[in-house]
Design a protein around this motif. Sequence first.
Motif, short mmCIF file in Angstrom:
data_model
loop_
_atom_site.label_atom_id
_atom_site.label_comp_id
_atom_site.label_asym_id
_atom_site.label_seq_id
_atom_site.Cartn_x
_atom_site.Cartn_y
_atom_site.Cartn_z
N ILE A 122 57.23 41.37 11.39
CA ILE A 122 56.68 42.12 10.27
C ILE A 122 55.80 41.20 9.43
O ILE A 122 56.15 40.02 9.21
CB ILE A 122 57.80 42.71 9.40
N VAL A 123 54.68 41.73 8.95
CA VAL A 123 53.82 41.03 7.99
C VAL A 123 53.72 41.90 6.74
O VAL A 123 53.41 43.10 6.85
CB VAL A 123 52.42 40.77 8.57
N ILE A 124 54.01 41.33 5.57
CA ILE A 124 53.89 42.08 4.33
C ILE A 124 53.09 41.25 3.33
O ILE A 124 52.87 40.04 3.52
CB ILE A 124 55.26 42.44 3.72
N ASP A 125 52.67 41.90 2.25
CA ASP A 125 51.91 41.17 1.23
C ASP A 125 52.76 40.07 0.61
O ASP A 125 53.99 40.19 0.53
CB ASP A 125 51.43 42.13 0.15
N ASN A 126 52.09 39.02 0.16
CA ASN A 126 52.82 37.85 -0.31
C ASN A 126 53.42 38.00 -1.71
O ASN A 126 54.30 37.23 -2.10
CB ASN A 126 51.93 36.60 -0.28
N ASP A 127 52.96 39.02 -2.49
CA ASP A 127 53.56 39.16 -3.82
C ASP A 127 53.43 40.58 -4.41
O ASP A 127 54.09 40.87 -5.41
CB ASP A 127 52.97 38.15 -4.81
N PHE A 128 52.62 41.44 -3.86
CA PHE A 128 52.41 42.81 -4.34
C PHE A 128 52.03 42.85 -5.82
O PHE A 128 52.36 43.80 -6.54
CB PHE A 128 53.67 43.67 -4.12
N THR A 129 51.31 41.82 -6.29
CA THR A 129 50.88 41.78 -7.69
C THR A 129 49.45 42.27 -7.88
O THR A 129 49.04 42.50 -9.02
CB THR A 129 50.98 40.35 -8.26
N ASP A 130 48.70 42.41 -6.81
CA ASP A 130 47.31 42.86 -6.94
C ASP A 130 47.28 44.27 -7.53
O ASP A 130 48.13 45.10 -7.22
CB ASP A 130 46.64 42.86 -5.57
N PRO A 131 46.29 44.56 -8.41
CA PRO A 131 46.20 45.91 -9.00
C PRO A 131 46.11 47.03 -7.97
O PRO A 131 46.42 48.18 -8.29
CB PRO A 131 44.92 45.82 -9.83
N VAL A 132 45.73 46.71 -6.74
CA VAL A 132 45.60 47.73 -5.72
C VAL A 132 46.94 48.39 -5.42
O VAL A 132 46.98 49.53 -4.92
CB VAL A 132 45.00 47.12 -4.43
N TYR A 133 48.05 47.72 -5.74
CA TYR A 133 49.37 48.27 -5.44
C TYR A 133 49.95 49.11 -6.57
O TYR A 133 51.06 49.63 -6.45
CB TYR A 133 50.34 47.15 -5.08
N THR A 134 49.23 49.24 -7.68
CA THR A 134 49.71 50.10 -8.76
C THR A 134 49.71 51.54 -8.28
O THR A 134 48.93 51.89 -7.38
CB THR A 134 48.80 49.95 -9.99
N PRO A 135 50.60 52.37 -8.79
CA PRO A 135 51.43 52.20 -9.99
C PRO A 135 52.76 51.51 -9.74
O PRO A 135 53.64 51.52 -10.61
CB PRO A 135 51.67 53.65 -10.42
N TYR A 136 52.94 50.93 -8.55
CA TYR A 136 54.23 50.31 -8.22
C TYR A 136 54.25 48.86 -8.66
O TYR A 136 53.27 48.13 -8.48
CB TYR A 136 54.49 50.44 -6.73
N ASN A 137 55.38 48.43 -9.23
CA ASN A 137 55.50 47.03 -9.61
C ASN A 137 55.81 46.21 -8.35
O ASN A 137 56.11 46.78 -7.29
CB ASN A 137 56.56 46.84 -10.70
N PRO A 138 55.73 44.88 -8.43
CA PRO A 138 55.92 44.06 -7.22
C PRO A 138 57.25 44.29 -6.50
O PRO A 138 57.28 44.32 -5.27
CB PRO A 138 55.80 42.63 -7.75
#
Length: 602
Positions: A193-209
Amino acid sequence: MTGILRRTFFFFALPALFPLGVQAASLDDYYLSRFAALYGSHKQAALAITAPAENPAERCLTPLYHGVRKDWKKLSSETQKTLAKSLEPPATSASFTSEHFTIHYDPSGIHAPPPADANVNGVPDWVERVAAEFEVVYSRETGQTSGNLGYNPAPTAGASYDVYLQNLAPVEFGHTNADPPLTPGLNSVTSYIVIDNDFTDPVYTPYNPIEGLQMTAAHEYHHAIQYGYNYFFDIWFAEATSTWIEDEVYDPINQLYEYLPGYMRNSTLSLDAPPPFSKVNGAGYGRCIFNRHLAERYGQDILKAIWGRLATLSSPDGINDIPMLPVIDDTLKGYGSTLKNDFFLFARKLYVRNWTTHTDEINKIPAIVPVTAYSSYPVNSDTAPIPSVTLAHDSFAYFTFSPSATAPQDLVLTMSMNNGIEAVAFKKTAGGVITPYELDPATGRITIEGFNSLGTAEVALLIANSGSLDGRSANFSTDGTTPPVPPTTGGGGGGGGGGCFIATAAYGSGLHPKVVILQRFRDRHLLTNAPGRAMVALYYRMSPPLAAFIGRHETIRTLCRALLYPVVIAVENLMVTALLFFVLCSVLTGVLVTSRTRRRQP
């Protein structure tokens, strides 16, 4: 006149004769452009296609990786060489191992996770949180105790399962990749599995990291589990199951509801509509709501039983995926039902809304979107739009009727339907009370008493094709006239309203964006009117043997792609097409007028 017509023909037909390298993009171009857009690691081929991306980020790119593995032998050796590195696990320099997972990461650089290390153990806190969340997912999805789901753990090459952290923004949340089976018939494979390294980019809003991590871990680990059951899974059901299960593991996040409006707007697309999967069309992810229906009716183990049934099967050719609708049907027979029966019950439930789980979230499930809403009567073959629908396998359509000054006191719907079509009507009061009215098979009518009376909000007519054949149609009226029985249009099943057989054979894959464009045109502009349905019916009758022939000859495939090019361009640019058609008609009219004038001259 003959010379002018000949020149006019070649003016419009000439683009189809251009060299393939200029006029049409191949399957190689599709995958090269997609992976180039992801990683920027190689140049896109000339005139390569840029496949539509989800906004803000694609939910899951497992379908892309699954597709390129399936299509691998169709790609040129040069393309295979270029893409090979993209299909390998990312290179990282550090790792952290928990009980069941090894989290791979880079301590520095663009792929590094947040560096905070509160317990000063040399491992970033985020990496430890990733491992902890994956352990929660493992416990919930594979645990055998009460409240857990009991799936087989994903197979691993070593002692633990590998998860890689990479900077994936703004493209995706994550993906699961697996190698094809090395031994024919042994279809359980390992993956990573490969996932994002922190999910902090605004592209992932409205979800928090944390939410981004949780729902991605639950979603992707179930893909890993699926690869353990059978590498040749049908990708739509894989996405529907992973989306359903992420809500069972982390219920408060509720991302699955984002995909349901697209399904409600496109209910005439088959349950197993092929990629692309998105919020726009509701395909794949949006079908998670069907899984919820099955889980409510039979218990959550029904989904595990379906995957267990798939594990006993093999791909007939060792290349193509195993269609899941027959697998679901076989499994339901063990529960005393069939897919046909349950799909119709599911389509009814979407209007009645008698869900028994997640009851505090029923308001998040969008209302059905009618194909047509009628308020002027009578409704018959002279009404616009015509009261008629043609449906793909395992799809449905709703029509609504509102009381009005022209409405009859009792609404009598007279139906003419192909075999495989089912129908039922519902009357809803202003207070929200819903009463079903079943079709009388002896008369072909549904009678809704007290329709045009105080307190009636609307009547909804559900027409469903719960069978395995495409192109099933129904006509109806409200004035007592019997509509003509619609012709049977279509043959075998195929995702998204039936397969675009020739286009799929020409481009080599139903994933190819040009095939998707043609499928959308068919579903949105041809199956919605009588002349279009007649064209589709003729195509269904003639194309399967032609497609089989095309698929066996590369030269013919190349020629077909060239010939399809102007068709695809026309479909992509409907306004331009209309203008060209107007110009062509004007030219031909001028030619005819000139010709007649000359003939009349002495």
